[in-house]
Design a protein around this motif. Sequence first.
Motif, PDB file in Angstrom:
ATOM      1  N   ASP A 164      48.171  36.302  37.209  1.00  0.00           N
ATOM      2  CA  ASP A 164      47.466  35.023  37.259  1.00  0.00           C
ATOM      3  C   ASP A 164      46.098  35.259  37.887  1.00  0.00           C
ATOM      4  O   ASP A 164      45.666  36.400  38.073  1.00  0.00           O
ATOM      5  N   CYS A 165      45.424  34.181  38.214  1.00  0.00           N
ATOM      6  CA  CYS A 165      44.052  34.317  38.744  1.00  0.00           C
ATOM      7  C   CYS A 165      44.030  35.013  40.107  1.00  0.00           C
ATOM      8  O   CYS A 165      43.040  35.634  40.462  1.00  0.00           O
ATOM      9  N   SER A 166      45.128  34.914  40.859  1.00  0.00           N
ATOM     10  CA  SER A 166      45.164  35.607  42.151  1.00  0.00           C
ATOM     11  C   SER A 166      45.207  37.115  41.975  1.00  0.00           C
ATOM     12  O   SER A 166      44.906  37.865  42.919  1.00  0.00           O
ATOM     13  N   ILE A 167      45.573  37.596  40.776  1.00  0.00           N
ATOM     14  CA  ILE A 167      45.540  39.028  40.471  1.00  0.00           C
ATOM     15  C   ILE A 167      44.191  39.413  39.872  1.00  0.00           C
ATOM     16  O   ILE A 167      43.570  40.394  40.277  1.00  0.00           O
ATOM     17  N   TYR A 168      43.716  38.621  38.897  1.00  0.00           N
ATOM     18  CA  TYR A 168      42.428  38.919  38.260  1.00  0.00           C
ATOM     19  C   TYR A 168      41.250  38.621  39.185  1.00  0.00           C
ATOM     20  O   TYR A 168      40.221  39.308  39.129  1.00  0.00           O
ATOM     21  N   GLY A 169      41.374  37.567  39.999  1.00  0.00           N
ATOM     22  CA  GLY A 169      40.245  37.136  40.824  1.00  0.00           C
ATOM     23  C   GLY A 169      39.683  38.223  41.723  1.00  0.00           C
ATOM     24  O   GLY A 169      38.464  38.473  41.720  1.00  0.00           O
ATOM     25  N   PRO A 170      40.516  38.905  42.528  1.00  0.00           N
ATOM     26  CA  PRO A 170      39.968  39.988  43.378  1.00  0.00           C
ATOM     27  C   PRO A 170      39.294  41.084  42.562  1.00  0.00           C
ATOM     28  O   PRO A 170      38.286  41.655  43.006  1.00  0.00           O
ATOM     29  N   LEU A 171      39.839  41.401  41.372  1.00  0.00           N
ATOM     30  CA  LEU A 171      39.220  42.432  40.535  1.00  0.00           C
ATOM     31  C   LEU A 171      37.836  41.999  40.068  1.00  0.00           C
ATOM     32  O   LEU A 171      36.867  42.779  40.144  1.00  0.00           O
ATOM     33  N   ILE A 172      37.717  40.761  39.598  1.00  0.00           N
ATOM     34  CA  ILE A 172      36.414  40.271  39.120  1.00  0.00           C
ATOM     35  C   ILE A 172      35.409  40.221  40.267  1.00  0.00           C
ATOM     36  O   ILE A 172      34.259  40.657  40.130  1.00  0.00           O
ATOM     37  N   GLN A 173      35.840  39.722  41.412  1.00  0.00           N
ATOM     38  CA  GLN A 173      34.934  39.659  42.549  1.00  0.00           C
ATOM     39  C   GLN A 173      34.570  41.052  43.059  1.00  0.00           C
ATOM     40  O   GLN A 173      33.453  41.277  43.537  1.00  0.00           O
ATOM     41  N   GLY A 174      35.502  41.996  42.963  1.00  0.00           N
ATOM     42  CA  GLY A 174      35.179  43.371  43.343  1.00  0.00           C
ATOM     43  C   GLY A 174      34.167  43.990  42.401  1.00  0.00           C
ATOM     44  O   GLY A 174      33.250  44.711  42.831  1.00  0.00           O
ATOM     45  N   LEU A 175      34.296  43.729  41.095  1.00  0.00           N
ATOM     46  CA  LEU A 175      33.304  44.223  40.141  1.00  0.00           C
ATOM     47  C   LEU A 175      31.931  43.611  40.390  1.00  0.00           C
ATOM     48  O   LEU A 175      30.901  44.287  40.261  1.00  0.00           O
ATOM     49  N   VAL A 176      31.915  42.337  40.738  1.00  0.00           N
ATOM     50  CA  VAL A 176      30.644  41.682  41.063  1.00  0.00           C
ATOM     51  C   VAL A 176      30.028  42.326  42.290  1.00  0.00           C
ATOM     52  O   VAL A 176      28.817  42.590  42.342  1.00  0.00           O
ATOM     53  N   ARG A 177      30.851  42.590  43.291  1.00  0.00           N
ATOM     54  CA  ARG A 177      30.346  43.203  44.523  1.00  0.00           C
ATOM     55  C   ARG A 177      29.800  44.607  44.274  1.00  0.00           C
ATOM     56  O   ARG A 177      28.834  45.033  44.908  1.00  0.00           O
ATOM     57  N   CYS A 178      30.407  45.320  43.325  1.00  0.00           N
ATOM     58  CA  CYS A 178      29.939  46.669  42.978  1.00  0.00           C
ATOM     59  C   CYS A 178      28.852  46.641  41.909  1.00  0.00           C
ATOM     60  O   CYS A 178      28.490  47.691  41.364  1.00  0.00           O
ATOM     61  N   ARG A 179      28.366  45.467  41.558  1.00  0.00           N
ATOM     62  CA  ARG A 179      27.257  45.260  40.632  1.00  0.00           C
ATOM     63  C   ARG A 179      27.578  45.674  39.189  1.00  0.00           C
ATOM     64  O   ARG A 179      26.678  45.952  38.403  1.00  0.00           O
ATOM     65  N   ARG A 209      28.389  43.859  36.623  1.00  0.00           N
ATOM     66  CA  ARG A 209      28.485  42.443  36.266  1.00  0.00           C
ATOM     67  C   ARG A 209      28.972  42.239  34.837  1.00  0.00           C
ATOM     68  O   ARG A 209      29.694  41.286  34.557  1.00  0.00           O
ATOM     69  N   LEU A 210      28.569  43.114  33.930  1.00  0.00           N
ATOM     70  CA  LEU A 210      29.006  42.950  32.544  1.00  0.00           C
ATOM     71  C   LEU A 210      30.508  43.184  32.414  1.00  0.00           C
ATOM     72  O   LEU A 210      31.195  42.473  31.665  1.00  0.00           O
ATOM     73  N   LEU A 211      31.027  44.193  33.127  1.00  0.00           N
ATOM     74  CA  LEU A 211      32.477  44.422  33.089  1.00  0.00           C
ATOM     75  C   LEU A 211      33.214  43.245  33.727  1.00  0.00           C
ATOM     76  O   LEU A 211      34.294  42.849  33.253  1.00  0.00           O
ATOM     77  N   ALA A 212      32.632  42.673  34.783  1.00  0.00           N
ATOM     78  CA  ALA A 212      33.234  41.481  35.385  1.00  0.00           C
ATOM     79  C   ALA A 212      33.250  40.328  34.387  1.00  0.00           C
ATOM     80  O   ALA A 212      34.242  39.576  34.297  1.00  0.00           O
ATOM     81  N   TYR A 213      32.179  40.195  33.609  1.00  0.00           N
ATOM     82  CA  TYR A 213      32.107  39.134  32.591  1.00  0.00           C
ATOM     83  C   TYR A 213      33.183  39.316  31.529  1.00  0.00           C
ATOM     84  O   TYR A 213      33.892  38.363  31.163  1.00  0.00           O
ATOM     85  N   HIS A 214      33.347  40.536  31.022  1.00  0.00           N
ATOM     86  CA  HIS A 214      34.350  40.779  29.978  1.00  0.00           C
ATOM     87  C   HIS A 214      35.769  40.660  30.542  1.00  0.00           C
ATOM     88  O   HIS A 214      36.679  40.208  29.828  1.00  0.00           O
ATOM     89  N   THR A 215      35.958  41.041  31.813  1.00  0.00           N
ATOM     90  CA  THR A 215      37.279  40.865  32.436  1.00  0.00           C
ATOM     91  C   THR A 215      37.612  39.386  32.578  1.00  0.00           C
ATOM     92  O   THR A 215      38.771  38.973  32.376  1.00  0.00           O
ATOM     93  N   PHE A 216      36.598  38.578  32.879  1.00  0.00           N
ATOM     94  CA  PHE A 216      36.815  37.134  32.969  1.00  0.00           C
ATOM     95  C   PHE A 216      37.201  36.556  31.615  1.00  0.00           C
ATOM     96  O   PHE A 216      38.124  35.728  31.511  1.00  0.00           O
ATOM     97  N   LEU A 217      36.510  36.985  30.561  1.00  0.00           N
ATOM     98  CA  LEU A 217      36.851  36.495  29.221  1.00  0.00           C
ATOM     99  C   LEU A 217      38.258  36.925  28.827  1.00  0.00           C
ATOM    100  O   LEU A 217      39.003  36.168  28.178  1.00  0.00           O
ATOM    101  N   GLU A 218      38.637  38.142  29.213  1.00  0.00           N
ATOM    102  CA  GLU A 218      40.008  38.599  28.941  1.00  0.00           C
ATOM    103  C   GLU A 218      41.024  37.711  29.654  1.00  0.00           C
ATOM    104  O   GLU A 218      42.087  37.394  29.106  1.00  0.00           O
ATOM    105  N   MET A 219      40.684  37.289  30.854  1.00  0.00           N
ATOM    106  CA  MET A 219      41.597  36.443  31.616  1.00  0.00           C
ATOM    107  C   MET A 219      41.758  35.077  30.955  1.00  0.00           C
ATOM    108  O   MET A 219      42.886  34.585  30.784  1.00  0.00           O
TER     109      MET A 219
END
Length: 636
Positions: free
Chosen positions: A363-378, A380-390
């Motif tokens: 659920d979002c509690s699993i995907y959320g930390p991953l997306i925010q971690g990708l954002v923190r590591c800059r 951003r495009l992978l974070a965007y595609h991970t969000f769309l996958e979610m």
Amino acid sequence: MTIAFDRALLERRTEDAVFAVDGLRRKGSFPSRDSLSTLISQLAYKQTPLSLSQADRLIQDLVASRREDLLDQNSLSLLALAYAGVGMANFSRSTLRLMFQTGLYPSVRVWTAVMVEEPDPVARIIKLMDFAMMPKGNEELLVSMRPDVTSFNSALRICATLADTQNAEEIFHSMSLFGVLPNSDSFELLIKVYGKARRFDLFRKVPQRMEAACVRPSASTLKALVDAYVESGNIEEAEKVLQKTVQGKSSLWNLVKLEGDVYNSLLKAYALEARLSDAANLLSSVPLEDAGTGLDQARVVASMIASGMLKEICSILQYMLQHRMEVSFSAYKSLMHGFCANNQLDKAASFIILMKRAGIKPDCSIYGPLIQGLVRCRDRLLAYHTFLEMVEARIVPDEATYVSLLKALTVEERASKMVRVLEAVMEFPSVKISLFSWNLVIEYCSKKKLIGDAQRMLARMAPAGVQPDSYSYWYVVKGLITRSRLTDVLGLWPQIQFASRRDRPNRIILHKQLVETLMYAFVKGANFAQALELLEYAKEEDIPLDREAFKDLFLKYHSHRFTSKHKSPLRVYGRQQQLLEMEEFKKWLSLGAVKTPARYAKYVIHLCFFNLLFAWLLISLLDFEQDSEIWTIQTR
């Protein structure tokens, strides 16, 4: 000199005060006891090598002059602590010795703190205890400085660091000489001493000693015992103690409230020895969810991660996933947070794949930390595609996840992707998008000249249950002006008027930037009726406007408007209302009473010059025609 010393002391000019004392010393005198106490305290508080050496020299002079009576307990205690704080153990000990010799006994808090800072405090504490037992001076002071259980525990803690069992036993037994009873921390430290020394024969007897002393153990005491068993290689014994505690079969430990870190050392030992099945069985014995005991699998996982055992707990949970063993969803969430906090994002993504293969839907509690971690590591495009996958997996996003992604995309200036993120969130009616998120997307769409997307987002706010505010309209109006779409601004004005009506319960207040931007669009587009309505609103809300700026704008675009004399009655009638509105607006601009601006002065001069030239040419032409007629008459 005394007056100068007192003034320097009062103004905390310590160097000047020390210089004044040196002058008094050369004359064979010293300041008062209170003044010296203040000076020594100030030197100790500065805690610099120079100030501490000055304090030591001052005390040496007082001792050499046999003026120890000018010293007091407070200033010397501060000085001893200051010496200990900078690692000057010899000076700290000598200061305490001086206090003992002069009857200025330090409190137990002071000499315990000094003891902890010393490089070899184990032998020193026994010597200080002997000082404390000296039957001299004020009995009340002697009682206040005698060691308590905290000071003994400080000494035992040092013994645990050094694995010194001999001194630990001496300190533990000397507690009875002072009438001090050990507590659970004392026995815990004793267990740590024996555990580090690998004295299995000694620490296994500590529970019996606790029971004999009627001391109730704590969770940290149980953890120390389990850690000691593990460190000595007796993993089975550690597991027996733990299982008896969990099952309530131990008379000593059944009242202990377990905590997650009790399992750390045992689970780590199993993982290091590749005994994953034993580790998985032990973790399975922990309750899935907290049933009021304060213990569940998520706490155990989080505790291991906090202790730097991320690799070990990951291998254990992977084993449990592969063997379809029951694990709480909160434990997986704790693991994902651990991966992302340690920037192991590839492992986090791999673990999500393992969860899906095991039939566990993240659920979002699993995907959320991953997306925010990708954002923190800059990334951003992978974070965007991970969000769309979610969202394609119909997982409802939370506000923290999509807002962090929107902020990241503003750095990349990916306005179209921001629109896609917001549209994806809108597919879930249960998620209410915040006003901040709407405005963020609208602002960057307008900035990147995607004005169609900005208008579409603005139009979708009200159906989504969010009322646009002043900034929402401002961003869109600015975007329309940059694309020279003044007609669209005119069409947006009724909506803004309706939203800002006074009779509306949730009316918006137009801020100054929006009012000025609208006025610019109206004046430039010659929409003076709307400009007058906006002037009325600004007057009601007491919003000041830059009249001179709008005057220049008017003269730039409309100085010759309606000046041509058309003879068509229909055209005159059609322009009459606009002319009246423009004249009303010109009254607000005070154009009739204001001189021509400097920027238009050269045009006025040129116009006057050409008018004069034209008049001269006309007069010359008339004179020439008159002379021609006279010459013709004379010729005839």
